[in-house]
Scaffold this active site. Structure first.
Site, PDB file in Angstrom:
ATOM      1  N   HIS A  16       1.587  -1.474   0.152  1.00  0.00           N
ATOM      2  CA  HIS A  16       0.066  -0.241  -0.457  1.00  0.00           C
ATOM      3  C   HIS A  16       1.411   1.027  -0.085  1.00  0.00           C
ATOM      4  CE1 HIS A  16      -3.552  -2.666   0.645  1.00  0.00           C
ATOM      5  NE2 HIS A  16      -4.070  -1.730   0.346  1.00  0.00           N
ATOM      6  N   GLU A  58     -11.659 -10.801  -4.788  1.00  0.00           N
ATOM      7  CA  GLU A  58      -9.453 -10.256  -4.054  1.00  0.00           C
ATOM      8  C   GLU A  58      -9.201 -11.675  -3.687  1.00  0.00           C
ATOM      9  OE1 GLU A  58      -8.952  -7.013  -2.512  1.00  0.00           O
ATOM     10  OE2 GLU A  58     -10.297  -7.141  -0.882  1.00  0.00           O
ATOM     11  N   ASP A  72      -4.739  -8.539  -4.273  1.00  0.00           N
ATOM     12  CA  ASP A  72      -5.199  -9.320  -2.991  1.00  0.00           C
ATOM     13  C   ASP A  72      -5.433 -10.711  -3.714  1.00  0.00           C
ATOM     14  OD1 ASP A  72      -4.698  -8.277  -0.294  1.00  0.00           O
ATOM     15  OD2 ASP A  72      -6.461  -6.882  -0.495  1.00  0.00           O
TER      16      ASP A  72
HETATM   17  C1  PEP Z   1      -6.871  -4.904  -4.594  1.00  0.00           C
HETATM   18  O1  PEP Z   1      -6.723  -5.850  -3.359  1.00  0.00           O
HETATM   19  O2  PEP Z   1      -6.396  -5.400  -5.424  1.00  0.00           O
HETATM   20  C2  PEP Z   1      -7.196  -3.824  -4.131  1.00  0.00           C
HETATM   21  C3  PEP Z   1      -7.699  -3.226  -5.507  1.00  0.00           C
HETATM   22  O3  PEP Z   1      -7.258  -3.211  -2.450  1.00  0.00           O
HETATM   23  P1  PEP Z   1      -6.318  -3.147  -1.528  1.00  0.00           P
HETATM   24  O4  PEP Z   1      -4.849  -2.952  -2.805  1.00  0.00           O
HETATM   25  O5  PEP Z   1      -6.821  -1.769  -0.877  1.00  0.00           O
HETATM   26  O6  PEP Z   1      -6.137  -4.353  -1.424  1.00  0.00           O
HETATM   27 MG    MG Z   2      -7.650  -5.626  -1.969  1.00  0.00          MG
END
Ligand code: PEP
Ligand code: MG
Length: 570
Positions: free
Chosen positions: A187, A429, A453
């Site tokens: 993130h 996901e 994910d």
């Molecule tokens: C993902 O998992 O692709 C997503 C968009 O959510 P995050 O990256 O916030 O987990």
């Molecule tokens: Mg995600």
């Protein structure tokens, strides 16, 4: 220095080693015969460390920003804490340890407490603690600590960054980021990308140690390279590249208002992912058609008390002011994994991504969750708001969340507060959700595929772990087949299917997404214009053929090879 490209772009600036390095201080005798001398040495070092931290805090406040300077307030809190000094005194008095050894042991004790209980003592993290220890040890050994932040063109250099640290950056001053650890879909990297800060992660500890405070650095976020104190030729080459980047951006402007309509008349919408309301303007500027993912958890990071319903509503309103008509998909809190918020005690799990995360946490705190649901419902009265639950792995979770949503509506009715009807969707996901996609599709209005994910859960590869980063790829045939299954289940159930993971903006996969008839691709704002350029070239082409070819290949390498050949002339 070679690392991983985490956020594209070029930055030329001055290195600021903001979060300190691991303790590299030479070891000294563990025991001492004179407790009085050790205590005096400790308190002298403590006073100097306090002066040093205050000085640093002021400099960082001036040069980087008030919020960033706050990090040093945490360190100041530790140094001022009675418990900290008492523990050090105890080690010196009761065990005859030297001041250095006592400092090391107390820091280790605090770090262990933090890891074991997830107990964020004084709201600090492990790096803050280690930095404090390092500072004291250096002072005890007579080493000077010089911090010289003279320039605005700052490149943050650190071991690793977490999302809350990046969220504190003043982006007008921070030009680039270099970290020893980390991966492109952490993130922290996603946030750097959305803030348009070029970043290279994972250069390794050895390389990190070579960089000194104030060194000149070039961060090449396209290639994943870092140049330390570059010579004139390299500097010139990169200044040219910077100009080319600007040129390219300029040329992409013509796609800003371009609508992408397929030959059958349906439109594919390109929208943006955001982590705070300010980024909505960037999405708009980059030609985004609404918000496909608002990661609301970032509103909860960096503050000790969660935002109230009114504060949340205010933030959602700010986004709706930028997008009064285009859809804005607000995702409910997705904490856990690599995001922790004060007060919920989530750190310290051995497998945080397989643990207490996202919807699992929210369903356990129904009052807290309903507060967010009420804020989103109220925002829906003022714009085209959609609601999305993260990390769904079963029907029960969707039903439980929807039942709380009904309760939230009831509470707003009782309070006489206005709210709007909204579409409700789930993130796809977790592979379990794909196995249940047909059944889940009957419960919701849309799916949004979270490839970040999905890859980590499908291929069993931690998205932050650089040692297995080679396995973390959207080109894995299993991932592409899972996405295909999801899209098919959505079409059969006549609901919309969106995508909001990083792969939504992956150039080589855009024709494939087009062929699967994904209704909306949501990505980091920095990728929108380029995606629109590529998609507009593919609108008239046979993307069904691309889908068939991709699905007939059984290895990542074959798929990547086939797709890259499609772009040979681009
Ligand atoms: C993902 O998992 O692709 C997503 C968009 O959510 P995050 O990256 O916030 O987990
Ligand atoms: Mg995600």
């Amino acid at each position: 220095m070679i690392g991983t490209e985490a956020s594209p772009g070029i930055a030329i600036g001055t290195a600021i080693l903001l979060f300190g390095k691991e303790n590299q201080t030479a070891s000294t005798d563990k025991k001492s015969k004179d407790q009085e001398i050790e205590l005096n040495r400790y308190y002298q070092a403590l006073n100097e460390a306090l002066d040093d931290v205050k000085d640093l805090k002021n400099k960082v406040k001036d040069k980087i920003g008030r919020k960033e300077a706050h990090i040093f307030s945490f360190q100041e809190d530790i140094l001022r804490s009675e418990d900290f000094s008492n523990s050090i005194e105890d080690f010196i008095k009761k065990e005859n340890f030297s001041a250095e050894e006592a400092v090391k042991r107390v820091i280790r004790k605090y770090v262990a407490q933090l890891v074991e209980n997830g107990d964020s003592y004084l709201q600090v993290n492990e790096d803050d603690l280690k930095d404090v220890g390092d500072r004291l040890l250096k002072l005890l050994q007579g080493q000077e600590i010089k911090i010289n932040i003279e320039k605005n063109n700052i490149i943050i250099v650190t071991k690793k960054l977490n999302p809350s640290q990046i969220a504190r950056f003043d982006t007008s001053k921070v030009l680039g980021i270099v970290t020893a650890e980390g991966s492109a879909t952490s993130h922290a990297a996603i946030l750097a990308d959305s803030l348009n800060i070029p970043a290279v992660v994972g250069i390794g500890e050895e390389n990190l140690q070579k960089i000194k405070q104030g060194d000149k650095l070039i961060v090449d976020g396209h290639e994943g390279l870092v140049h330390l104190n570059p010579n004139k030729d390299i500097l010139l080459r990169y200044q040219k590249k910077l100009e080319q980047d600007r040129d390219k951006k300029q040329k992409l402007q013509k796609y800003k208002n371009k609508k992408l309509t397929r030959s059958d008349g349906t439109q594919i919408y390109i929208s943006g992912n955001i982590g705070n309301s300010k980024e909505a303007a960037t999405v708009k500027n980059q030609g985004g058609e609404g918000i496909g993912l608002f990661r609301t958890e970032f509103l909860f990071l960096n503050q000790n008390t969660p935002p109230t319903e009114e504060e949340q509503l205010e933030t959602y309103r700010e986004v709706l002011q930028v997008f009064p008509e285009d859809p804005v998909i607000i995702r409910t809190l997705d904490i856990g994994g690599d995001k922790d918020i004060p007060g919920l005690d989530l750190s310290g799990e051995e497998n945080p991504y397989l643990g207490y995360r996202a919807i699992r946490v929210c369903l356990d705190y129904p009052d807290f969750f309903r507060q967010q649901l009420r804020a989103i419902l109220r925002a829906a009265a003022e714009g085209n708001v959609k609601l999305m639950y993260p990390m769904i792995s079963s029907l029960e979770e969707v039903r439980a969340a929807n039942s709380l949503l009904r309760e939230a509506r009831g509470e707003l009715d009782a309070a006489g507060k206005e709210y709007g009807e909204l579409e409700v969707g789930i993130m796809i996901e977790v592979p379990a959700a794909i196995a249940m996609a047909r059944e889940l599709a009957r419960e919701v209005d849309f799916f949004s595929i979270g490839t970040n994910d999905l890859i980590q859960y499908a291929v069993a590869v931690d998205r932050r772990n650089e040692r297995v980063k080679g396995l973390f790829t959207p080109f894995h045939p299993s991932v592409l087949r899972m996405v295909t299954k999801t899209a098919t289940a959505a079409k059969e159930a006549n609901i919309k299917v969106y995508m909001c993971g990083e792969a939504a903006g992956e150039k080589l996969l855009l024709p494939f997404w087009l062929g699967l008839e994904i209704d909306q691709l949501s990505m980091n704002p920095s990728k929108i214009l380029e995606a629109k350029r590529i998609l507009s070239q593919w609108l008239e082409k046979d993307t069904q053929q691309v889908v068939e070819e991709v699905l007939s290949n059984n290895t990542t390498a074959e798929i990547q090879y086939y797709l890259s050949r499609l772009f040979e002339d681009d």
